[in-house]
Design an enzyme around this catalytic site. Structure first.
Site: not given
Ligand code: NAD
Ligand code: MG
Length: 345
Positions: A30, A32, A56, A112, A138, A199
């Site tokens: 939960y 981004s 969490s 991703h 997000g 990136e």
């Molecule tokens: P994030 O770091 O924002 O969020 C991760 C969430 O996962 C946390 O809020 C928590 O709810 C949970 N979490 C964290 N550690 C954990 C653990 N040890 N065990 C279980 N749950 C845990 O992640 P994000 O940036 O939303 O990335 C998620 C996916 O989306 C990735 O594959 C990323 O590459 C992809 N993505 C991200 C973006 C971006 O802009 N952030 C854009 C496109 C794709």
């Molecule tokens: Mg990226």
């Protein structure tokens, strides 16, 4: 659907929501992307369960947003589509927790391609493996959706066991609002490699290095740090906005003739053949898995280099100078909102 370019772009009309309307989607994480996908899908009428660990800190946020929360294992067991939106480095461990809950014909969905492309997750053969990746953080995926707009996205199919993988991925992309803006089809390999290269060489890595070198050049020559900050960091956004709106020519048309001539005649002396060779090296390290192996080992070792690099960046003079300066000047409310971090663990 348009095929004007070499690639196919999908819009709302190309998606058949019946592929997802009677399905249950588990959104793991939960952060981004997770908060945006789960809320958008839920508002689109899709049955959503958020999968989070018992301890969490995101649980309260997801529940306050009106969503049902289970453990990742329970959510995945109940769902037809499992959207893996925990951090990339955590995904292999979470996959072990949910593997037994995947039934034949289920979909494993990513935003991703890293873990699939570099074999850190080996999905069972009897599930579909898809990617719907919004090309945006997000909070914008959520904000655009609420405003009735969309966020451009990528779609890829790695494994199509059911024969419906593309239809389901498109329905998912519709549910989170991406088909409102347009969705381009790619592959897990192309998405992963271009994302990492971009990136590293251009966006996050290349741009920050350019800012710091420019800043240091001015300050070392005796100019005021505040001037160097504005020139090399603050104005970056104004220039990028113009390129984003309508391309390089739009930017060149908007700056003075002096800036245009100076930039056109000098830019490639900075980003020269040497820089190009380095970019090609960096791309090769992405393609042959060198970077992926390094990053996985770095995580297994508790992130020693990462921590060191992060500290060095945080203590760089441009950061020390920038903070009080930013506090002194009034920036728009929009910028403040964009800088807001989403709820995280
Ligand atoms: P994030 O770091 O924002 O969020 C991760 C969430 O996962 C946390 O809020 C928590 O709810 C949970 N979490 C964290 N550690 C954990 C653990 N040890 N065990 C279980 N749950 C845990 O992640 P994000 O940036 O939303 O990335 C998620 C996916 O989306 C990735 O594959 C990323 O590459 C992809 N993505 C991200 C973006 C971006 O802009 N952030 C854009 C496109 C794709
Ligand atoms: Mg990226």
């Amino acid at each position: 659907m348009t095929e004007d370019l070499d690639t196919t772009v999908y819009y709302d009309d190309d998606a058949d929501r019946s592929y997802i309307d009677d399905e249950t989607v588990a959104v793991l994480g939960y952060g981004s992307q997770g908060h945006a996908h789960s809320q958008n899908l839920s508002d689109s009428g899709v049955d959503v369960i958020v999968g989070l660990r018992e301890d969490s800190s995101s649980r309260a946020a997801a529940e306050a947003d009106g969503l049902r929360v289970e453990t990742p294992a329970d959510a995945a067991a109940e769902a037809d589509i499992v959207s893996v939106l925990v951090p990339d480095t955590v995904q292999p461990a979470v996959f072990e927790e949910i593997r037994d809950g995947l039934e034949p014909g289920n979909t494993l969905q990513f935003a991703h391609g890293f873990n699939i492309h570099y074999n850190q997750i080996q999905p069972p053969e009897d599930v579909d493996v898809t990617m719907v990746a919004p090309k945006s953080p997000g909070h914008l995926v959520r904000r655009n959706y609420e405003a009735g707009q969309g966020t451009p996205g990528l779609l890829a199919i790695y494994q199509d066991e059911t024969g419906d993988a593309r239809e389901r991925a498109l329905a998912y992309a519709h549910g989170i609002g991406c088909t409102r803006a347009g969705v381009i089809e790619t592959t897990f390999r192309e998405e992963t490699e271009t994302d990492l290269f971009g990136e590293q060489a251009v966006l996050c890595g290349g741009m920050t290095a350019l800012v710091k070198e420019g800043y240091e050049t001015l300050v070392d020559a005796g100019y005021a740090p505040e001037m160097a900050y504005f020139e090399c960091l603050n104005e970056m956004k104004l220039i990028v906005d113009l390129m984003y709106e309508d391309g390089l020519s739009n930017m060149w048309d908007s700056v003075s003739d002096t800036a245009e001539y100076g930039g056109l005649s000098r830019g490639e002396r900075v980003i020269d053949d040497h820089a190009r060779e380095r970019m090609e090296e960096i791309l090769e390290e992405v393609q042959d898995g060198t970077f992926a192996r390094e990053w996985i080992a770095e995580n297994q070792a508790g992130r020693p280099s990462y921590t060191q690099l992060k500290n060095a960046e945080e203590t760089h003079e441009v950061e020390q100078v920038g903070k009080p300066l930013r506090d002194l000047f009034a920036w728009g409310a929009e910028d403040e909102e964009a800088a807001e971090a989403p709820a995280d663990d």
